[in-house]
Design a protein around this motif. Structure first.
Motif, mmCIF file in Angstrom:
data_model
loop_
_atom_site.group_PDB
_atom_site.id
_atom_site.type_symbol
_atom_site.label_atom_id
_atom_site.label_comp_id
_atom_site.label_asym_id
_atom_site.label_seq_id
_atom_site.Cartn_x
_atom_site.Cartn_y
_atom_site.Cartn_z
ATOM 1 N N PRO A 45 0.796 -1.232 0.000
ATOM 2 C CA PRO A 45 0.000 0.000 0.000
ATOM 3 C C PRO A 45 0.832 1.287 0.000
ATOM 4 N N GLY A 46 1.879 1.324 0.784
ATOM 5 C CA GLY A 46 2.691 2.548 0.871
ATOM 6 C C GLY A 46 3.331 2.911 -0.450
ATOM 7 N N LEU A 47 3.908 1.935 -1.122
ATOM 8 C CA LEU A 47 4.539 2.183 -2.417
ATOM 9 C C LEU A 47 3.500 2.598 -3.454
ATOM 10 N N THR A 48 2.345 1.986 -3.417
ATOM 11 C CA THR A 48 1.292 2.310 -4.375
ATOM 12 C C THR A 48 0.819 3.749 -4.210
ATOM 13 N N VAL A 49 0.611 4.177 -2.986
ATOM 14 C CA VAL A 49 0.194 5.563 -2.743
ATOM 15 C C VAL A 49 1.260 6.518 -3.259
ATOM 16 N N GLY A 50 2.514 6.200 -3.006
ATOM 17 C CA GLY A 50 3.603 7.032 -3.501
ATOM 18 C C GLY A 50 3.600 7.122 -5.020
ATOM 19 N N LEU A 51 3.407 5.983 -5.685
ATOM 20 C CA LEU A 51 3.386 5.980 -7.151
ATOM 21 C C LEU A 51 2.193 6.752 -7.698
ATOM 22 N N VAL A 52 1.047 6.572 -7.074
ATOM 23 C CA VAL A 52 -0.156 7.253 -7.545
ATOM 24 C C VAL A 52 -0.019 8.767 -7.389
ATOM 25 N N LEU A 53 0.737 9.211 -6.413
ATOM 26 C CA LEU A 53 0.942 10.648 -6.222
ATOM 27 C C LEU A 53 2.098 11.192 -7.060
ATOM 28 N N VAL A 60 2.359 15.471 -15.549
ATOM 29 C CA VAL A 60 1.634 16.720 -15.851
ATOM 30 C C VAL A 60 2.580 17.844 -16.274
ATOM 31 N N PRO A 61 3.649 18.129 -15.549
ATOM 32 C CA PRO A 61 4.559 19.191 -16.020
ATOM 33 C C PRO A 61 5.234 18.863 -17.350
ATOM 34 N N ILE A 62 5.577 17.592 -17.555
ATOM 35 C CA ILE A 62 6.206 17.205 -18.828
ATOM 36 C C ILE A 62 5.236 17.462 -19.976
ATOM 37 N N THR A 63 3.982 17.089 -19.793
ATOM 38 C CA THR A 63 2.970 17.312 -20.823
ATOM 39 C C THR A 63 2.765 18.802 -21.064
#
Length: 70
Positions: A45-53, A60-63
């Motif tokens: 769960p911790g890694l997933t939350v980090g990835l999702v954020l 977004v900035p790259i786009t």
């Protein structure tokens, strides 16, 4: 007139096939992404939350800057 009708029928069938295939593939990929995220959240769960954020914070900035450069 007969040739135009034949071409329109052929083009319509081709468009139906392409759109149907594209929608099918897109839906399958979306479901796999959602399912994979849920499974990853179940595993770590911790890694997933980090990835999702973090991933959207990078994409977004790259786009944004990529569109401005064009």
């Amino acid at each position: 007139p007969k040739e135009i009708s034949s071409r329109m029928t052929s083009d319509t069938a081709l468009i139906e096939q392409v759109v149907g295939t594209t929608v099918s593939v897109a839906l399958r990929n979306l479901l796999m992404a959602i399912g994979g995220t849920i499974y990853l959240f179940y595993l770590v769960p911790g890694l997933t939350v980090g990835l999702v954020l973090i991933i959207p914070a990078i994409v977004v900035p790259i786009t944004y800057f990529g569109r401005r450069l064009r």
